[in-house]
Design a protein around this motif. Structure first.
Motif, PDB file in Angstrom:
ATOM      1  N   ASP A  29      69.986  28.398   9.575  1.00 32.06           N
ATOM      2  CA  ASP A  29      70.026  29.722   8.961  1.00 32.06           C
ATOM      3  C   ASP A  29      70.270  30.772  10.036  1.00 32.06           C
ATOM      4  OD1 ASP A  29      69.730  28.963   6.373  1.00 32.06           O
ATOM      5  OD2 ASP A  29      67.584  29.367   6.259  1.00 32.06           O
ATOM      6  N   GLU A  33      70.319  35.644   6.693  1.00 39.12           N
ATOM      7  CA  GLU A  33      69.604  35.019   5.580  1.00 39.12           C
ATOM      8  C   GLU A  33      68.446  35.897   5.138  1.00 39.12           C
ATOM      9  OE1 GLU A  33      70.428  32.384   3.899  1.00 39.12           O
ATOM     10  OE2 GLU A  33      72.006  31.666   5.211  1.00 39.12           O
ATOM     11  N   PRO A  34      68.105  35.916   3.875  1.00 39.79           N
ATOM     12  CA  PRO A  34      68.791  35.250   2.783  1.00 39.79           C
ATOM     13  C   PRO A  34      70.027  36.031   2.363  1.00 39.79           C
ATOM     14  CG  PRO A  34      66.933  36.452   1.910  1.00 39.79           C
ATOM     15  CD  PRO A  34      66.905  36.626   3.416  1.00 39.79           C
ATOM     16  N   ASN A  36      72.191  34.602  -0.434  1.00 39.28           N
ATOM     17  CA  ASN A  36      72.681  33.669  -1.442  1.00 39.28           C
ATOM     18  C   ASN A  36      73.379  34.343  -2.611  1.00 39.28           C
ATOM     19  OD1 ASN A  36      71.669  31.463   0.004  1.00 39.28           O
ATOM     20  ND2 ASN A  36      69.642  31.797  -0.844  1.00 39.28           N
ATOM     21  N   ASP A  63      74.215  27.851  -1.344  1.00 39.00           N
ATOM     22  CA  ASP A  63      74.533  29.278  -1.234  1.00 39.00           C
ATOM     23  C   ASP A  63      75.416  29.698  -2.402  1.00 39.00           C
ATOM     24  OD1 ASP A  63      73.072  29.655   1.002  1.00 39.00           O
ATOM     25  OD2 ASP A  63      74.749  29.851   2.385  1.00 39.00           O
ATOM     26  N   GLY A  68      69.212  29.117  -2.910  1.00 43.42           N
ATOM     27  CA  GLY A  68      69.016  29.026  -1.471  1.00 43.42           C
ATOM     28  C   GLY A  68      69.228  27.646  -0.892  1.00 43.42           C
TER      29      GLY A  68
END
Length: 70
Positions: A29, A33-34, A36, A63, A68
């Motif tokens: 990651d 991130e995050p 998505n 993704d 996630g």
């Protein structure tokens, strides 16, 4: 594995090699991130000299689905 599917040592070596070549998303990651979904996405910072944005990002299988990486 074809010659001896029950070979535990061979299976473990393949697992170690696979983890090195294709680490799980949780290990790779990035600072964005995050991210998505479009709502979670963050802007990339452009290089001040070229005004181009470049980042080494990886698209994980999950993704874009909202669930996630694993």
């Amino acid at each position: 594995m074809v010659l001896d599917p029950a070979a535990v040592d061979t299976r473990r070596n393949l697992e170690l090699a696979a983890m090195s070549a294709w680490p799980p998303c949780s290990k790779i990651d990035d600072q964005y991130e995050p991210n998505n979904s479009a709502a979670e996405a963050k802007f990339l910072t452009p290089d001040p000299n070229t005004l181009e944005a470049k980042a080494d990002l990886v698209l994980c299988p999950e993704d874009g689905t909202g669930s996630g990486c694993r």
